[in-house]
Design an enzyme around this catalytic site. Structure first.
Site, PDB file in Angstrom:
ATOM      1  CB  SER A  29      -5.257  -0.041   2.728  1.00  0.00           C
ATOM      2  OG  SER A  29      -5.985  -0.961   1.931  1.00  0.00           O
ATOM      3  CG  HIS A  68     -13.867  -2.317  -0.248  1.00  0.00           C
ATOM      4  ND1 HIS A  68     -12.488  -2.220  -0.315  1.00  0.00           N
ATOM      5  CD2 HIS A  68     -14.148  -2.527   1.065  1.00  0.00           C
ATOM      6  CE1 HIS A  68     -11.975  -2.360   0.898  1.00  0.00           C
ATOM      7  NE2 HIS A  68     -12.967  -2.545   1.753  1.00  0.00           N
ATOM      8  CD  GLU A  77     -13.807   1.912  -2.772  1.00  0.00           C
ATOM      9  OE1 GLU A  77     -13.577   0.779  -2.323  1.00  0.00           O
ATOM     10  OE2 GLU A  77     -12.939   2.792  -2.883  1.00  0.00           O
ATOM     11  CB  ALA A  91      -6.091   3.626   1.970  1.00  0.00           C
ATOM     12  CD  GLN A 148      -3.014   0.859   0.038  1.00  0.00           C
ATOM     13  OE1 GLN A 148      -3.255  -0.273  -0.379  1.00  0.00           O
ATOM     14  NE2 GLN A 148      -3.560   1.944  -0.489  1.00  0.00           N
TER      15      GLN A 148
HETATM   16 ZN    ZN Z   1     -11.125  -2.324  -1.907  1.00  0.00          ZN
END
Ligand code: ZN
Length: 414
Positions: A322, A377, A374, A317, A296
């Site tokens: 994240s 997600h 999202e 993120a 990340q």
């Molecule tokens: Zn995601």
């Protein structure tokens, strides 16, 4: 050796990319950052191994089914008398397949050497047990094989008692010796156990987790106590609210938090979800699951480099923040706005709760979650919690209720 070469090549590639002399061989898919910007041209190479989503998902396949452990394995001798170490509720370290094989090989070679000590431990265990102790103190593996149901534990484990916080998983106890292992629980309402011996705490109470040799019926036991966690608590730098691990813009995960892949419960729940979708005629897949702090960090830094921090913060993120680092978040199918409103997205929203997932960044809640909608997600919180969150939303007429609203917490960078 091979690793070194690969890393060097990657560094060279990265340097070339930075100089703009060649086009990058290795790129990161857009899916890696929860970005909706399918138009962006943020393909960049990464100096390092396993940095891209493709390799990460390969890794998940290997690692998610590998039992995990909290600490380096203790020898059976030291652990037999030490039950205090079992209080840590969180498993943070994942063993590689090589490590697991090594442990298993070690067990094979040292099993014989440990026999005398094992017998001693057995004697102690038997003498403290109530009824049949006098007849079983000299039980050996051989005699156990002729007995249909052994009365006392003869399989030695690296820990024999554990205190776990509801909702958390405690990594498997190392079995001293080679057995055809089968794991079971005396009360699935208190704790469950997977085929590898990873124990998941379900609800307050006590129960016994048992490992049995399928052939000899020998067994070992772990006394499990499950406690409930109330309010916001931090353990090893990880934030839990009522036992649910939180990673958002307010609460970061430490660099050291690395489950190595999706957690076993997340992986298994997702398999069930995918199967249910298939039964209804929809095809769902994991486009991006676990991402380490380091991965990340590379993704975010690259976005900062190309877009500036203010813009990068709107779709990517910061490292530690994240949710993919938790090993409990999955981007389904197509992490972009074009997934919104598709039959798969609609099915996912309607059914994910039944498998313990929530749509983590619902529509119209950007000011609360810190992320735009999202639809792809999902976050694993367990079936019970997912239903509690949904029901609370229905109760108060807030159908897109967020984890932040449910727990009354913030998601803002300091
Ligand atoms: Zn995601």
């Amino acid at each position: 050796m091979k690793m070194k070469t690969k890393r060097m090549l990657a560094v060279i590639t990265a340097l070339c990319c930075m100089a703009g002399t060649v086009s990058c061989g290795r790129t990161l898919p857009n899916s890696n950052d929860d970005s909706d910007s399918s138009d962006n041209s943020n393909e960049f190479s990464v100096a390092g191994d396993e940095a891209d989503g493709i390799e990460t998902s390969e890794k998940e396949e290997q690692l998610t089914l590998v039992p995990r452990t909290t600490a380096a394995p203790k020898s059976a001798e030291t652990v037999a008398t030490d039950t205090a170490e079992t209080s840590n509720p969180v498993s943070l370290v994942t063993r590689s397949k090589e490590e697991i094989d090594k442990i298993k090989n070690n067990k094979k070679t040292t099993a014989a050497a440990k026999t005398s000590k094992t017998t001693k431990a057995k004697t102690t265990a038997a003498s403290t047990s109530s009824a049949s102790s006098t007849t079983t103190t000299t039980t050996t593996k051989e005699s156990a094989e002729t007995t249909t149901t052994p009365q006392t534990p003869t399989i030695q484990l690296s820990y024999t008692s554990a205190e776990i916080v509801a909702g958390q998983t405690k990594a498997y106890a190392i079995v001293s010796g080679t057995y055809d292992e089968e794991w079971s629980t005396s009360d699935a309402n208190v704790a469950t156990v997977d085929q590898y011996g990873n124990i998941t705490a379900v609800g307050e109470g006590s129960c016994k987790i048992r490992v049995t040799d399928k052939n000899t019926k020998e067994f070992g036991e772990i006394a499990v106590t499950v406690k409930k966690m109330q309010g916001i608590q931090q353990i090893d730098g990880i934030t839990y609210v009522d036992g649910v691990l939180i990673a958002n813009k307010t609460y970061a995960l430490p660099r050291s938090y690395n489950p190595g892949g999706l957690t076993p419960e997340t992986y298994n729940a997702f398999q069930s979800l995918v199967q249910a979708a298939a039964n209804d005629g929809y095809s769902l897949w994991n486009a991006s699951g676990f991402r380490s702090y380091e991965t990340q960090e590379q993704i975010y830094n690259n976005y900062v480099y190309t877009h500036g921090q203010a813009t990068a913060d709107t779709f990517s993120a910061r490292p530690g923040h994240s949710e993919h680092q938790t090993g409990m978040a999955i981007d389904v199918n197509n992490p972009s706005d074009s997934f919104n409103g598709t039959p798969e997205a609609i099915w996912l929203k309607e059914h994910c709760v039944d498998y313990g997932f929530i749509i983590r960044y619902p529509e119209g809640k950007q000011d609360i979650t810190g992320y735009k909608y999202e639809s792809w997600h999902i976050r694993y919180v367990g079936v019970e919690m997912a239903k509690k969150i949904r029901d609370k939303g229905i109760e108060i007429g807030n159908y897109n209720i967020t984890l932040e609203e449910y727990f009354g917490i913030n998601s803002k960078y300091n």
